[in-house]
Design an enzyme around this catalytic site. Structure first.
Site, PDB file in Angstrom:
ATOM      1  N   THR A 141       0.818  -1.212   0.000  1.00 40.47           N
ATOM      2  CA  THR A 141       0.000   0.000   0.000  1.00 40.47           C
ATOM      3  C   THR A 141       0.856   1.267   0.000  1.00 40.47           C
ATOM      4  O   THR A 141       2.012   1.246   0.448  1.00 40.47           O
ATOM      5  CB  THR A 141      -0.893  -0.008   1.264  1.00 40.47           C
ATOM      6  N   ASP A 142       0.255   2.363  -0.435  1.00 36.83           N
ATOM      7  CA  ASP A 142       0.947   3.665  -0.365  1.00 36.83           C
ATOM      8  C   ASP A 142       1.010   4.186   1.073  1.00 36.83           C
ATOM      9  O   ASP A 142       1.742   5.135   1.356  1.00 36.83           O
ATOM     10  CB  ASP A 142       0.266   4.695  -1.277  1.00 36.83           C
ATOM     11  N   GLU A 143       0.242   3.572   1.987  1.00 34.24           N
ATOM     12  CA  GLU A 143       0.175   4.111   3.356  1.00 34.24           C
ATOM     13  C   GLU A 143       1.502   3.963   4.088  1.00 34.24           C
ATOM     14  O   GLU A 143       1.726   4.619   5.106  1.00 34.24           O
ATOM     15  CB  GLU A 143      -0.969   3.435   4.129  1.00 34.24           C
ATOM     16  N   TYR A 167      -1.770  -0.399  10.945  1.00 33.33           N
ATOM     17  CA  TYR A 167      -1.904  -1.089   9.649  1.00 33.33           C
ATOM     18  C   TYR A 167      -0.706  -0.755   8.756  1.00 33.33           C
ATOM     19  O   TYR A 167      -0.029  -1.651   8.224  1.00 33.33           O
ATOM     20  CB  TYR A 167      -3.211  -0.676   8.957  1.00 33.33           C
ATOM     21  N   LYS A 171       2.304  -3.225   7.333  1.00 31.01           N
ATOM     22  CA  LYS A 171       2.585  -3.419   5.900  1.00 31.01           C
ATOM     23  C   LYS A 171       4.031  -2.993   5.594  1.00 31.01           C
ATOM     24  O   LYS A 171       4.720  -3.635   4.804  1.00 31.01           O
ATOM     25  CB  LYS A 171       1.605  -2.620   5.029  1.00 31.01           C
TER      26      LYS A 171
HETATM   27  P1  NAD Z   1      -9.480  -7.525   2.243  1.00 32.01           P
HETATM   28  O1  NAD Z   1      -9.473  -7.199   3.699  1.00 32.01           O
HETATM   29  O2  NAD Z   1     -10.702  -7.277   1.445  1.00 32.01           O
HETATM   30  O3  NAD Z   1      -9.078  -9.054   2.018  1.00 32.01           O
HETATM   31  C1  NAD Z   1      -8.071  -9.684   2.763  1.00 32.01           C
HETATM   32  C2  NAD Z   1      -8.191 -11.181   2.518  1.00 32.01           C
HETATM   33  O4  NAD Z   1      -7.133 -11.831   3.223  1.00 32.01           O
HETATM   34  C3  NAD Z   1      -9.501 -11.782   3.028  1.00 32.01           C
HETATM   35  O5  NAD Z   1     -10.039 -12.666   2.068  1.00 32.01           O
HETATM   36  C4  NAD Z   1      -9.086 -12.533   4.287  1.00 32.01           C
HETATM   37  O6  NAD Z   1      -9.905 -13.661   4.570  1.00 32.01           O
HETATM   38  C5  NAD Z   1      -7.675 -12.940   3.923  1.00 32.01           C
HETATM   39  N1  NAD Z   1      -6.836 -13.194   5.118  1.00 32.01           N
HETATM   40  C6  NAD Z   1      -6.706 -12.393   6.200  1.00 32.01           C
HETATM   41  N2  NAD Z   1      -5.872 -12.957   7.091  1.00 32.01           N
HETATM   42  C7  NAD Z   1      -5.447 -14.132   6.537  1.00 32.01           C
HETATM   43  C8  NAD Z   1      -4.556 -15.159   6.954  1.00 32.01           C
HETATM   44  N3  NAD Z   1      -3.939 -15.090   8.147  1.00 32.01           N
HETATM   45  N4  NAD Z   1      -4.344 -16.207   6.148  1.00 32.01           N
HETATM   46  C9  NAD Z   1      -4.975 -16.277   4.944  1.00 32.01           C
HETATM   47  N5  NAD Z   1      -5.833 -15.354   4.504  1.00 32.01           N
HETATM   48  C10 NAD Z   1      -6.070 -14.273   5.285  1.00 32.01           C
HETATM   49  O7  NAD Z   1      -8.235  -6.703   1.655  1.00 32.01           O
HETATM   50  P2  NAD Z   1      -8.078  -5.980   0.235  1.00 32.01           P
HETATM   51  O8  NAD Z   1      -8.635  -4.622   0.335  1.00 32.01           O
HETATM   52  O9  NAD Z   1      -8.521  -6.902  -0.847  1.00 32.01           O
HETATM   53  O10 NAD Z   1      -6.483  -5.838   0.189  1.00 32.01           O
HETATM   54  C11 NAD Z   1      -5.679  -6.888  -0.321  1.00 32.01           C
HETATM   55  C12 NAD Z   1      -4.219  -6.492  -0.207  1.00 32.01           C
HETATM   56  O11 NAD Z   1      -4.001  -5.275  -0.918  1.00 32.01           O
HETATM   57  C13 NAD Z   1      -3.776  -6.239   1.240  1.00 32.01           C
HETATM   58  O12 NAD Z   1      -2.477  -6.757   1.399  1.00 32.01           O
HETATM   59  C14 NAD Z   1      -3.766  -4.719   1.347  1.00 32.01           C
HETATM   60  O13 NAD Z   1      -2.806  -4.290   2.286  1.00 32.01           O
HETATM   61  C15 NAD Z   1      -3.399  -4.312  -0.063  1.00 32.01           C
HETATM   62  N6  NAD Z   1      -3.903  -3.011  -0.510  1.00 32.01           N
HETATM   63  C16 NAD Z   1      -5.230  -2.697  -0.358  1.00 32.01           C
HETATM   64  C17 NAD Z   1      -5.691  -1.462  -0.830  1.00 32.01           C
HETATM   65  C18 NAD Z   1      -7.148  -1.089  -0.718  1.00 32.01           C
HETATM   66  O14 NAD Z   1      -7.501   0.059  -1.018  1.00 32.01           O
HETATM   67  N7  NAD Z   1      -8.045  -1.969  -0.330  1.00 32.01           N
HETATM   68  C19 NAD Z   1      -4.812  -0.554  -1.435  1.00 32.01           C
HETATM   69  C20 NAD Z   1      -3.451  -0.937  -1.571  1.00 32.01           C
HETATM   70  C21 NAD Z   1      -3.021  -2.160  -1.118  1.00 32.01           C
HETATM   71  P1  TYD Z   2     -10.737   3.934   4.185  1.00 33.09           P
HETATM   72  O1  TYD Z   2     -11.682   3.514   3.121  1.00 33.09           O
HETATM   73  O2  TYD Z   2     -10.858   3.319   5.546  1.00 33.09           O
HETATM   74  O3  TYD Z   2      -9.279   3.766   3.597  1.00 33.09           O
HETATM   75  P2  TYD Z   2      -7.838   4.279   4.199  1.00 33.09           P
HETATM   76  O4  TYD Z   2      -8.007   4.646   5.611  1.00 33.09           O
HETATM   77  O5  TYD Z   2      -7.017   3.046   4.020  1.00 33.09           O
HETATM   78  O6  TYD Z   2      -7.428   5.410   3.327  1.00 33.09           O
HETATM   79  O7  TYD Z   2     -10.881   5.495   4.368  1.00 33.09           O
HETATM   80  C1  TYD Z   2     -10.697   6.396   3.279  1.00 33.09           C
HETATM   81  C2  TYD Z   2     -10.769   7.800   3.822  1.00 33.09           C
HETATM   82  O8  TYD Z   2     -12.107   8.040   4.289  1.00 33.09           O
HETATM   83  C3  TYD Z   2      -9.875   8.037   5.024  1.00 33.09           C
HETATM   84  O9  TYD Z   2      -9.373   9.369   4.968  1.00 33.09           O
HETATM   85  C4  TYD Z   2     -10.808   7.888   6.216  1.00 33.09           C
HETATM   86  C5  TYD Z   2     -12.131   8.374   5.671  1.00 33.09           C
HETATM   87  N1  TYD Z   2     -13.343   7.754   6.234  1.00 33.09           N
HETATM   88  C6  TYD Z   2     -14.409   8.568   6.670  1.00 33.09           C
HETATM   89  O10 TYD Z   2     -14.342   9.805   6.614  1.00 33.09           O
HETATM   90  N2  TYD Z   2     -15.515   7.951   7.166  1.00 33.09           N
HETATM   91  C7  TYD Z   2     -15.615   6.601   7.273  1.00 33.09           C
HETATM   92  O11 TYD Z   2     -16.666   6.097   7.763  1.00 33.09           O
HETATM   93  C8  TYD Z   2     -14.532   5.770   6.801  1.00 33.09           C
HETATM   94  C9  TYD Z   2     -14.603   4.259   6.889  1.00 33.09           C
HETATM   95  C10 TYD Z   2     -13.414   6.410   6.282  1.00 33.09           C
END
Ligand code: NAD
Ligand code: TYD
Length: 365
Positions: A141-143, A167, A171
């Site tokens: 992630t970019d975070e 988080y 990561k």
């Molecule tokens: P998500 O929370 O929707 O899915 C996570 C999945 O991992 C789930 O299916 C869960 O059951 C599985 N999981 C959790 N713990 C586990 C374990 N111990 N063993 C096996 N499986 C396990 O997450 P997402 O949003 O699809 O993100 C996927 C990846 O991409 C993550 O690594 C996240 O850090 C990264 N990422 C997410 C975003 C975003 O905006 N959602 C952006 C950049 C990077």
């Molecule tokens: P989120 O979807 O949780 O992603 P991330 O924290 O990984 O960026 O949140 C996106 C942005 O929205 C973040 O600045 C937090 C804000 N946010 C709200 O304002 N209200 C909410 O209920 C949630 C879940 C997030």
């Protein structure tokens, strides 16, 4: 991917493939002719219903299990003999990491370490050709880069790490382990650092699906702080195409930033969702959905701004996002409106029963 294993199966192991981004990736990879084994623990965020259309497909297999279970991972890689491991599995929600950081350290750090160890053992025993073709792609992630001021340049691959939430720190820890396994052992790793995703199958704890579904029901729309925090939004399909490109052509040991060139303040995102729903699903009992917006106390340590400089992946791998934020958000609203059964199953927890209903009862017949 073009490269194949010796038996020509181009088989990959995908961790976290029942989550939001993982399931979008697996559906695409199998549709493109690939062979996938998913390893997923099915935490609250994992939903096997996301992969329902692949059930019965001979190029798809699902294994429920924990990436922290070294014996399971070891047995699975030796059995599957993947040409790549694509690692999505993680605890992924910042707000949950503030309440329960331990789960994030366990899965994101310990889990990634376990996978790396097992991948290293498997990879080191491969023949020359397969060892050369093998990749461990870590989805991050970019975070990890922390927070930007309004005038700061976007995060590049050279931006120092400065994670601010548990988080992001977990990561960052996993990214460092991946880096170390390349430098120390030569494991051919690839790391992608992507901005905020949105699209089909996103669990409604994250901003966009949460607001979308609350607005649909006329419930309050919680905006943290002043609503001016900025995120760089990327449609999930574009993220998946970028991962495919990195898997195919990325340089082992390198990292690639992936972003949507779509910086938006949270309040703008929420208002755009309101307008789209007012247009696509008007409800006279609710009226103008903007009235539902409620400013709530801020998230502790809330990062102000994220922005991705994705020039490297464009220059070196010829990838750039195809879907604009406006188009992607419209597609996303449409998808949720057309998949209310999926939403209901998630809301009621019935998605957890789906495996029993769809498989165990089917077997029993
Ligand atoms: P998500 O929370 O929707 O899915 C996570 C999945 O991992 C789930 O299916 C869960 O059951 C599985 N999981 C959790 N713990 C586990 C374990 N111990 N063993 C096996 N499986 C396990 O997450 P997402 O949003 O699809 O993100 C996927 C990846 O991409 C993550 O690594 C996240 O850090 C990264 N990422 C997410 C975003 C975003 O905006 N959602 C952006 C950049 C990077
Ligand atoms: P989120 O979807 O949780 O992603 P991330 O924290 O990984 O960026 O949140 C996106 C942005 O929205 C973040 O600045 C937090 C804000 N946010 C709200 O304002 N209200 C909410 O209920 C949630 C879940 C997030």
């Amino acid at each position: 991917m073009t490269a194949q294993t010796a038996d020509g199966s181009n088989s990959i192991l995908v961790t976290g493939g029942a989550g939001f981004i993982g399931s979008n990736f697996v559906l695409r990879y199998v549709a493109d002719g690939g062979r996938v084994t998913v390893l997923d623990l099915l935490t609250y965020a994992g939903n096997r219903e996301n992969l329902a259309e692949l059930e019965g497909n001979p190029r798809f297999r699902f294994v429920q299990g924990d990436i922290c279970d070294a014996n399971l991972v070891s047995a699975l890689v030796r059995e599957v003999r993947p040409q790549a491991i694509v690692h999505f599995a993680a605890e992924s929600h910042v707000d949950r990491s503030i309440v329960d950081p331990g789960a994030f350290i366990h899965t994101n750090v310990q889990g990634t370490f376990t996978l790396l160890e097992q991948a290293k053992t498997y990879w080191s025993q491969l023949g020359d050709v397969e060892r050369g073709n093998f990749r461990f792609l870590h989805v991050s992630t970019d975070e990890v880069y922390g927070s930007l001021k309004p005038e700061d340049p976007a995060f590049s691959e050279l931006t120092p790490y400065a994670p601010n939430s548990p988080y992001a720190a977990s990561k960052a820890g996993s990214d460092h382990l991946v880096r170390a396994y390349f430098h120390t052992y030569g494991l051919p790793t690839l790391t992608t650092n992507c901005s905020n995703n949105y699209g089909p199958f996103q669990f409604p704890e994250k901003l966009i699906p949460l607001v979308l579904l609350n607005a649909l029901d006329g419930k309050p729309l919680p905006v943290y702080g002043d609503g001016k925090n900025v995120r760089d939004w990327l449609y999930v399909g574009d993220h998946c195409s970028a991962i495919c490109r990195v898997l195919e052509s990325g340089q082992p040991g390198e990292t690639y930033n992936i972003g949507g060139n779509s910086e938006r303040a949270n309040l703008d995102v929420v208002e755009t969702i309101c307008s789209l729903l007012d247009e696509m699903k008007p409800d006279s009992s609710i009226g103008d959905r903007r009235k539902l917006i409620q400013f709530v106390p801020d998230r502790p340590g809330h990062d102000r701004r994220y922005a991705i400089d994705a020039s490297r992946i464009k220059r070196e791998l010829d990838w750039q996002p195809k879907v604009t934020f406006e188009e992607g958000l419209r597609r996303t609203v449409k998808w949720y409106l057309e998949h209310m059964q999926w939403v209901d199953h998630v809301r009621t927890g019935a998605y957890r029963d789906w495996i029993r209903q769809n498989y165990e009862e089917r077997v029993a017949q």
